[in-house]
Write an enzyme that holds these catalytic residues in place. Sequence first.
Site, PDB file in Angstrom:
ATOM      1  CG  HIS A  51      -1.923  -0.986   1.362  1.00 31.28           C
ATOM      2  ND1 HIS A  51      -2.070  -1.742   2.509  1.00 31.28           N
ATOM      3  CD2 HIS A  51      -2.887  -1.389   0.511  1.00 31.28           C
ATOM      4  CE1 HIS A  51      -3.087  -2.560   2.338  1.00 31.28           C
ATOM      5  NE2 HIS A  51      -3.602  -2.376   1.135  1.00 31.28           N
ATOM      6  CE  LYS A  65     -14.166  -7.040   3.664  1.00 29.47           C
ATOM      7  NZ  LYS A  65     -12.979  -6.673   2.890  1.00 29.47           N
ATOM      8  NE  ARG A 125      -3.165  -7.741  -4.627  1.00 35.33           N
ATOM      9  CZ  ARG A 125      -4.010  -8.030  -3.656  1.00 35.33           C
ATOM     10  NH1 ARG A 125      -3.565  -8.227  -2.435  1.00 35.33           N
ATOM     11  NH2 ARG A 125      -5.292  -8.140  -3.894  1.00 35.33           N
ATOM     12  CB  SER A 139      -4.488  -6.099   4.803  1.00 34.41           C
ATOM     13  OG  SER A 139      -3.960  -4.869   4.415  1.00 34.41           O
TER      14      SER A 139
END
Length: 169
Positions: free
Chosen positions: A27, A51, A100, A137
């Site tokens: 990040h 979440k 990614r 993460s």
Amino acid sequence: MTAPESEGITLRRAVCPGSFDPITNGHLDIIGRASKLYDVVHVAVMINQSKKGLFTVDERIELIREVTADFGNVEVESFHGLLVDFCKQRDIPAIVKGLRAVSDFDYELQMAQMNNGLSGVETLFVPTNPTYSFLSSSLVKEVATWGGDVAHLLPPTVHEALVKRLGEK
């Protein structure tokens, strides 16, 4: 309004959105690269009430502010709702997202097209540094929970906070 804007100079703005639970070196790499391209980079810690995060939103904001302070042009805040509304409220024309892998592209392209269709906000995709191409993460939290060494994947203060938080559980 910042001083240059009050003098009639328009600042180039972008946003880097995410949950950042916690912020990783991946990040930080994307935010740092965006900070070289834009006058102001907003980091939007998006709130997802469905979440349960490891860190509270306020803790994430504080950690991000700490690890981005040296950039000098990063503003960090939380937001609940549509990212395009965040952009409209702050006159931000661009979203910067790290990619990614090809699997990221499929989802992010759909989001970029939706955001552009809703508001005209553009999305810029930045290829992730290969060093961080596997990093998320969620993966960091999982490895750390089982005692794996993730110190090289996080800024030192974030690693300290993660170890402390996991020790509390």
